[in-house]
Design a protein around this motif. Structure first.
Motif, PDB file in Angstrom:
ATOM      1  N   LEU A  79       0.833  -1.204   0.000  1.00  0.00           N
ATOM      2  CA  LEU A  79       0.000   0.000   0.000  1.00  0.00           C
ATOM      3  C   LEU A  79       0.868   1.255   0.000  1.00  0.00           C
ATOM      4  N   ASN A  80       1.939   1.253   0.788  1.00  0.00           N
ATOM      5  CA  ASN A  80       2.863   2.396   0.793  1.00  0.00           C
ATOM      6  C   ASN A  80       3.519   2.564  -0.573  1.00  0.00           C
ATOM      7  N   HIS A  81       3.909   1.459  -1.180  1.00  0.00           N
ATOM      8  CA  HIS A  81       4.517   1.497  -2.505  1.00  0.00           C
ATOM      9  C   HIS A  81       3.533   2.073  -3.524  1.00  0.00           C
ATOM     10  N   SER A  82       2.277   1.644  -3.462  1.00  0.00           N
ATOM     11  CA  SER A  82       1.252   2.133  -4.392  1.00  0.00           C
ATOM     12  C   SER A  82       1.026   3.632  -4.233  1.00  0.00           C
ATOM     13  N   ARG A  83       1.007   4.094  -2.991  1.00  0.00           N
ATOM     14  CA  ARG A  83       0.851   5.532  -2.766  1.00  0.00           C
ATOM     15  C   ARG A  83       2.017   6.288  -3.381  1.00  0.00           C
ATOM     16  N   GLY A  84       3.218   5.780  -3.221  1.00  0.00           N
ATOM     17  CA  GLY A  84       4.396   6.414  -3.814  1.00  0.00           C
ATOM     18  C   GLY A  84       4.327   6.426  -5.336  1.00  0.00           C
ATOM     19  N   GLU A  85       3.871   5.326  -5.926  1.00  0.00           N
ATOM     20  CA  GLU A  85       3.728   5.259  -7.387  1.00  0.00           C
ATOM     21  C   GLU A  85       2.714   6.288  -7.877  1.00  0.00           C
ATOM     22  N   ARG A  86       1.606   6.411  -7.158  1.00  0.00           N
ATOM     23  CA  ARG A  86       0.592   7.394  -7.564  1.00  0.00           C
ATOM     24  C   ARG A  86       1.142   8.812  -7.469  1.00  0.00           C
ATOM     25  N   ARG A  87       1.904   9.100  -6.410  1.00  0.00           N
ATOM     26  CA  ARG A  87       2.505  10.427  -6.282  1.00  0.00           C
ATOM     27  C   ARG A  87       3.468  10.690  -7.434  1.00  0.00           C
ATOM     28  N   SER A 144       3.453   9.304 -10.391  1.00  0.00           N
ATOM     29  CA  SER A 144       2.680   9.400 -11.626  1.00  0.00           C
ATOM     30  C   SER A 144       2.050  10.787 -11.762  1.00  0.00           C
ATOM     31  N   ARG A 145       1.481  11.291 -10.664  1.00  0.00           N
ATOM     32  CA  ARG A 145       0.882  12.628 -10.704  1.00  0.00           C
ATOM     33  C   ARG A 145       1.947  13.685 -10.981  1.00  0.00           C
ATOM     34  N   LEU A 146       3.110  13.530 -10.384  1.00  0.00           N
ATOM     35  CA  LEU A 146       4.201  14.469 -10.624  1.00  0.00           C
ATOM     36  C   LEU A 146       4.629  14.419 -12.086  1.00  0.00           C
ATOM     37  N   ALA A 147       4.771  13.219 -12.644  1.00  0.00           N
ATOM     38  CA  ALA A 147       5.159  13.087 -14.052  1.00  0.00           C
ATOM     39  C   ALA A 147       4.116  13.730 -14.953  1.00  0.00           C
ATOM     40  N   GLU A 148       2.842  13.549 -14.623  1.00  0.00           N
ATOM     41  CA  GLU A 148       1.765  14.158 -15.409  1.00  0.00           C
ATOM     42  C   GLU A 148       1.861  15.675 -15.361  1.00  0.00           C
ATOM     43  N   ARG A 149       2.077  16.219 -14.167  1.00  0.00           N
ATOM     44  CA  ARG A 149       2.211  17.682 -14.046  1.00  0.00           C
ATOM     45  C   ARG A 149       3.413  18.170 -14.841  1.00  0.00           C
ATOM     46  N   LEU A 150       4.506  17.415 -14.809  1.00  0.00           N
ATOM     47  CA  LEU A 150       5.685  17.810 -15.576  1.00  0.00           C
ATOM     48  C   LEU A 150       5.414  17.764 -17.077  1.00  0.00           C
ATOM     49  N   ARG A 151       4.729  16.713 -17.534  1.00  0.00           N
ATOM     50  CA  ARG A 151       4.389  16.619 -18.962  1.00  0.00           C
ATOM     51  C   ARG A 151       3.524  17.810 -19.385  1.00  0.00           C
ATOM     52  N   GLU A 152       2.546  18.129 -18.550  1.00  0.00           N
ATOM     53  CA  GLU A 152       1.672  19.255 -18.875  1.00  0.00           C
ATOM     54  C   GLU A 152       2.445  20.569 -18.904  1.00  0.00           C
TER      55      GLU A 152
END
Length: 171
Positions: A74-82, A84-92
């Motif tokens: 669960l901790n790993h999944s939360r880190g992956e989501r964070r 992913s969101r950061l990568a999305e913001r960077l792409r945008e």
């Protein structure tokens, strides 16, 4: 070192020795083979930190370890989501379009499981990938057996709906 502490440390060492391979496979199926060794290490560290709570019964100790592993996932999944969101913001921010994941034709079972509520997906994975009984799952999740049974049946219904009648999930 006291005899009580020595006995506790021995119980934990035995539990880890007996279950490390199964824990690694469990983690590989959830976080991938690249991250699984690190997740196993995190699981073992957490187990040693909580060594005072290791059950005396070997089956209960096994389920306790899998409960710890689940928390690591669960901790790993939360880190992956964070990330992913950061990568999305960077792409945008730089004007790069995200990859088109919808181009894949049809849904496969893994995709359908990933789309389930995480609590439902965990029960399906534990039964069908790890071979746990519903009673064992209830023990390592710390939930009543009735809750696990209802989650399992709900997950099967949702998967059957998504996948259609082509895949038979009932054992």
């Amino acid at each position: 070192m006291s005899a009580v502490r020595r006995a506790r440390d021995e119980r934990l060492t035995n539990a880890l020795d007996q279950n490390a391979r199964d824990l690694l496979r469990y983690l590989e199926r959830r976080v991938g083979s690249n991250d699984a060794p690190d997740a196993l290490s995190d699981t073992m560290i957490a187990a040693w930190k909580g060594a005072a709570r290791v059950p005396t019964n070997p089956v209960e100790a096994r389920m306790w370890l899998f409960g710890i592993a689940r928390n690591v996932v669960l901790n790993h999944s939360r880190g992956e989501r964070r990330r992913s969101r950061l990568a999305e913001r960077l792409r945008e921010s730089v004007g790069v379009l995200p990859p088109n994941n919808d181009a894949a034709a049809g849904l496969d079972v893994l995709d359908a499981i990933q789309r389930l509520d995480p609590d439902l997906a965990e029960v399906i994975r534990a039964v069908h990938w790890d071979g746990f009984s519903l009673a064992e799952i209830s023990q390592y999740l710390g939930l009543p057996a009735s809750t696990v049974r209802s989650r399992y049946h709900r997950a099967k219904r949702e998967l059957a709906h998504v996948l259609g009648s082509q895949v038979e999930l009932i054992q």
